[in-house]
Motif scaffolding. Sequence first.
Motif, PDB file in Angstrom:
ATOM      1  N   ASN A 140       1.715   2.073  -5.453  1.00 31.11           N
ATOM      2  CA  ASN A 140       0.436   2.226  -4.744  1.00 31.11           C
ATOM      3  C   ASN A 140      -0.504   3.241  -5.356  1.00 31.11           C
ATOM      4  O   ASN A 140      -1.692   3.211  -5.062  1.00 31.11           O
ATOM      5  CB  ASN A 140       0.663   2.717  -3.308  1.00 31.11           C
ATOM      6  CG  ASN A 140       1.270   1.701  -2.419  1.00 31.11           C
ATOM      7  OD1 ASN A 140       2.310   1.146  -2.760  1.00 31.11           O
ATOM      8  ND2 ASN A 140       0.631   1.434  -1.289  1.00 31.11           N
ATOM      9  N   GLY A 166       9.991  -1.482   0.696  1.00 38.01           N
ATOM     10  CA  GLY A 166      10.180  -0.110   0.249  1.00 38.01           C
ATOM     11  C   GLY A 166      11.335   0.571   0.956  1.00 38.01           C
ATOM     12  O   GLY A 166      12.423   0.756   0.402  1.00 38.01           O
ATOM     13  N   THR A 167      11.108   0.931   2.218  1.00 36.89           N
ATOM     14  CA  THR A 167      12.071   1.729   2.980  1.00 36.89           C
ATOM     15  C   THR A 167      13.475   1.126   2.994  1.00 36.89           C
ATOM     16  O   THR A 167      14.462   1.852   2.822  1.00 36.89           O
ATOM     17  CB  THR A 167      11.560   1.872   4.434  1.00 36.89           C
ATOM     18  OG1 THR A 167      10.200   2.321   4.386  1.00 36.89           O
ATOM     19  CG2 THR A 167      12.391   2.860   5.217  1.00 36.89           C
ATOM     20  N   ARG A 201      10.394   7.414   3.148  1.00 35.60           N
ATOM     21  CA  ARG A 201       9.546   8.199   2.247  1.00 35.60           C
ATOM     22  C   ARG A 201       9.220   9.543   2.897  1.00 35.60           C
ATOM     23  O   ARG A 201       8.999   9.617   4.091  1.00 35.60           O
ATOM     24  CB  ARG A 201       8.241   7.449   1.957  1.00 35.60           C
ATOM     25  CG  ARG A 201       8.425   6.255   1.054  1.00 35.60           C
ATOM     26  CD  ARG A 201       7.103   5.560   0.789  1.00 35.60           C
ATOM     27  NE  ARG A 201       6.586   4.872   1.951  1.00 35.60           N
ATOM     28  CZ  ARG A 201       6.962   3.631   2.341  1.00 35.60           C
ATOM     29  NH1 ARG A 201       7.870   2.962   1.636  1.00 35.60           N
ATOM     30  NH2 ARG A 201       6.445   3.093   3.403  1.00 35.60           N
ATOM     31  N   ILE A 209      -1.362  -6.915   4.848  1.00 41.55           N
ATOM     32  CA  ILE A 209      -0.598  -5.811   5.447  1.00 41.55           C
ATOM     33  C   ILE A 209      -0.968  -5.792   6.925  1.00 41.55           C
ATOM     34  O   ILE A 209      -1.863  -5.061   7.335  1.00 41.55           O
ATOM     35  CB  ILE A 209      -0.954  -4.448   4.823  1.00 41.55           C
ATOM     36  CG1 ILE A 209      -0.958  -4.509   3.291  1.00 41.55           C
ATOM     37  CG2 ILE A 209       0.009  -3.366   5.332  1.00 41.55           C
ATOM     38  CD1 ILE A 209      -1.476  -3.229   2.640  1.00 41.55           C
ATOM     39  N   VAL A 260       9.382  -1.766  -3.550  1.00 39.08           N
ATOM     40  CA  VAL A 260       8.236  -0.847  -3.541  1.00 39.08           C
ATOM     41  C   VAL A 260       8.743   0.584  -3.759  1.00 39.08           C
ATOM     42  O   VAL A 260       9.324   1.197  -2.868  1.00 39.08           O
ATOM     43  CB  VAL A 260       7.447  -0.970  -2.225  1.00 39.08           C
ATOM     44  CG1 VAL A 260       6.298   0.030  -2.202  1.00 39.08           C
ATOM     45  CG2 VAL A 260       6.916  -2.397  -2.066  1.00 39.08           C
ATOM     46  N   LYS A 294       7.023   3.367  -4.647  1.00 32.77           N
ATOM     47  CA  LYS A 294       6.077   4.491  -4.493  1.00 32.77           C
ATOM     48  C   LYS A 294       6.773   5.699  -3.885  1.00 32.77           C
ATOM     49  O   LYS A 294       7.576   5.543  -2.960  1.00 32.77           O
ATOM     50  CB  LYS A 294       4.893   4.079  -3.623  1.00 32.77           C
ATOM     51  CG  LYS A 294       5.278   3.768  -2.193  1.00 32.77           C
ATOM     52  CD  LYS A 294       4.063   3.416  -1.342  1.00 32.77           C
ATOM     53  CE  LYS A 294       4.486   3.044   0.045  1.00 32.77           C
ATOM     54  NZ  LYS A 294       3.671   1.979   0.642  1.00 32.77           N
ATOM     55  N   ARG A 338       7.482  -7.449   0.080  1.00 29.01           N
ATOM     56  CA  ARG A 338       7.306  -6.134  -0.546  1.00 29.01           C
ATOM     57  C   ARG A 338       8.092  -5.105   0.265  1.00 29.01           C
ATOM     58  O   ARG A 338       7.670  -4.707   1.342  1.00 29.01           O
ATOM     59  CB  ARG A 338       5.822  -5.763  -0.566  1.00 29.01           C
ATOM     60  CG  ARG A 338       4.895  -6.845  -1.142  1.00 29.01           C
ATOM     61  CD  ARG A 338       3.439  -6.388  -1.065  1.00 29.01           C
ATOM     62  NE  ARG A 338       3.080  -5.900   0.256  1.00 29.01           N
ATOM     63  CZ  ARG A 338       2.531  -6.649   1.228  1.00 29.01           C
ATOM     64  NH1 ARG A 338       2.231  -7.915   1.016  1.00 29.01           N
ATOM     65  NH2 ARG A 338       2.269  -6.109   2.401  1.00 29.01           N
ATOM     66  N   MET A 387       7.185  -6.751   4.953  1.00 26.67           N
ATOM     67  CA  MET A 387       7.631  -5.421   4.544  1.00 26.67           C
ATOM     68  C   MET A 387       8.981  -5.183   5.241  1.00 26.67           C
ATOM     69  O   MET A 387       9.567  -6.104   5.785  1.00 26.67           O
ATOM     70  CB  MET A 387       6.558  -4.393   4.911  1.00 26.67           C
ATOM     71  CG  MET A 387       5.231  -4.744   4.215  1.00 26.67           C
ATOM     72  SD  MET A 387       3.717  -3.895   4.729  1.00 26.67           S
ATOM     73  CE  MET A 387       4.139  -2.174   4.746  1.00 26.67           C
ATOM     74  N   SER A 388       9.474  -3.946   5.189  1.00 31.01           N
ATOM     75  CA  SER A 388      10.820  -3.707   5.729  1.00 31.01           C
ATOM     76  C   SER A 388      10.944  -4.174   7.177  1.00 31.01           C
ATOM     77  O   SER A 388      11.963  -4.730   7.590  1.00 31.01           O
ATOM     78  CB  SER A 388      11.175  -2.218   5.629  1.00 31.01           C
ATOM     79  OG  SER A 388      11.266  -1.832   4.272  1.00 31.01           O
ATOM     80  N   MET A 434      -2.527 -11.848   0.010  1.00 32.38           N
ATOM     81  CA  MET A 434      -1.647 -10.768   0.457  1.00 32.38           C
ATOM     82  C   MET A 434      -2.186 -10.195   1.754  1.00 32.38           C
ATOM     83  O   MET A 434      -3.400 -10.199   1.993  1.00 32.38           O
ATOM     84  CB  MET A 434      -1.604  -9.685  -0.628  1.00 32.38           C
ATOM     85  CG  MET A 434      -0.766  -8.468  -0.285  1.00 32.38           C
ATOM     86  SD  MET A 434      -1.668  -7.174   0.598  1.00 32.38           S
ATOM     87  CE  MET A 434      -1.212  -5.745  -0.370  1.00 32.38           C
TER      88      MET A 434
HETATM   89  C1  LIG Z   1       4.510   0.952   1.151  1.00 31.78           C
HETATM   90  C2  LIG Z   1       4.151  -0.473   1.131  1.00 31.78           C
HETATM   91  C3  LIG Z   1       5.122  -1.471   1.320  1.00 31.78           C
HETATM   92  C4  LIG Z   1       6.566  -1.178   1.667  1.00 31.78           C
HETATM   93  O1  LIG Z   1       6.644  -0.803   2.995  1.00 31.78           O
HETATM   94  P1  LIG Z   1       8.070  -0.562   3.736  1.00 31.78           P
HETATM   95  O2  LIG Z   1       7.714  -0.603   5.169  1.00 31.78           O
HETATM   96  O3  LIG Z   1       8.542   0.768   3.278  1.00 31.78           O
HETATM   97  O4  LIG Z   1       8.965  -1.657   3.320  1.00 31.78           O
HETATM   98  C5  LIG Z   1       4.714  -2.794   1.205  1.00 31.78           C
HETATM   99  N1  LIG Z   1       3.445  -3.136   0.937  1.00 31.78           N
HETATM  100  C6  LIG Z   1       2.479  -2.205   0.761  1.00 31.78           C
HETATM  101  C7  LIG Z   1       1.105  -2.626   0.458  1.00 31.78           C
HETATM  102  C8  LIG Z   1       2.793  -0.847   0.859  1.00 31.78           C
HETATM  103  O5  LIG Z   1       1.824   0.057   0.704  1.00 31.78           O
END
Ligand SMILES: *Cc1c(COP(=O)(O)O)cnc(C)c1O
Length: 229
Positions: free
Chosen positions: A57, A219-220, A226, A163, A34, A36, A217, A201-202, A161
């Motif tokens: 995103n 990111g960090t 970020r 979150i 990810v 973004k 998914r 996620m992370s 999906m």
């Molecule tokens: C930002 C984001 C991620 C990544 O999140 P991290 O905690 O940084 O790994 C994954 N999925 C979605 C939908 C996000 O917006």
Amino acid sequence: MSTIASNLQVVRERIATAAKAAGREPGDIALLAVSKTFAQSAVRAAYAAGQREFGENYVQEAIEKIAGLSDLQLVWHFIGPIQSNKTRAIAEHFDWVHSVAREKIAVRLAEARPAGRNPLDICLQVNVSGEASKSGVNPEEVGALAEAVRALPRLRLRGLMAIPEPTNDIALQRRRCVDLRQLLLQLNAAGYGLDTLSMGMSQDLEAAVTEGATIVRIGTAVFGERKRA
Ligand SMILES: *Cc1c(COP(=O)(O)O)cnc(C)c1O
């Protein structure tokens, strides 16, 4: 080795360790990086380390990044909230959309998907956290949304999906993932043939892999903290 390359290696090892502990094949879990808020140079560093799938995103930021990186063969996933005036740009520039939660948005994506391209791969975003989250379709409404999306041209419904609300409670992380998996199993019992669970996620990667994620998914843990949301 770049920081991003070594971060990727750590994340791949986390996925492999969790997969093996759950009796799964590490290769059955795709890593979506990810990117973004991170610059094109960060995506290039990840690409140099073998990463090919990237998640974004924010539509405007993503379109500029996709254009600037068009010399690379990348797969782009849209994972953010979708405003109806952005559906055309999303349908034209992305390969996947993970965050479809309303039929109206799906209809607009189908209308805008260029006929010459592959169908747009779609996941329905489900709110598995109840009051603790506002985004995603409610679990009771997933069946109706799936039926509507399946009927649309130029879209290919792939899975679900979520979150979940952030928490360090591993048992709660796993419970949210189990709920999403159960919904996928229900749809498949009704003949949908879905193959994708986009969760993890992370912070909750291990719980998600344990409970059947096919796309995580991250990111960090790949790109670092970020500076903005
Ligand atoms: C930002 C984001 C991620 C990544 O999140 P991290 O905690 O940084 O790994 C994954 N999925 C979605 C939908 C996000 O917006």
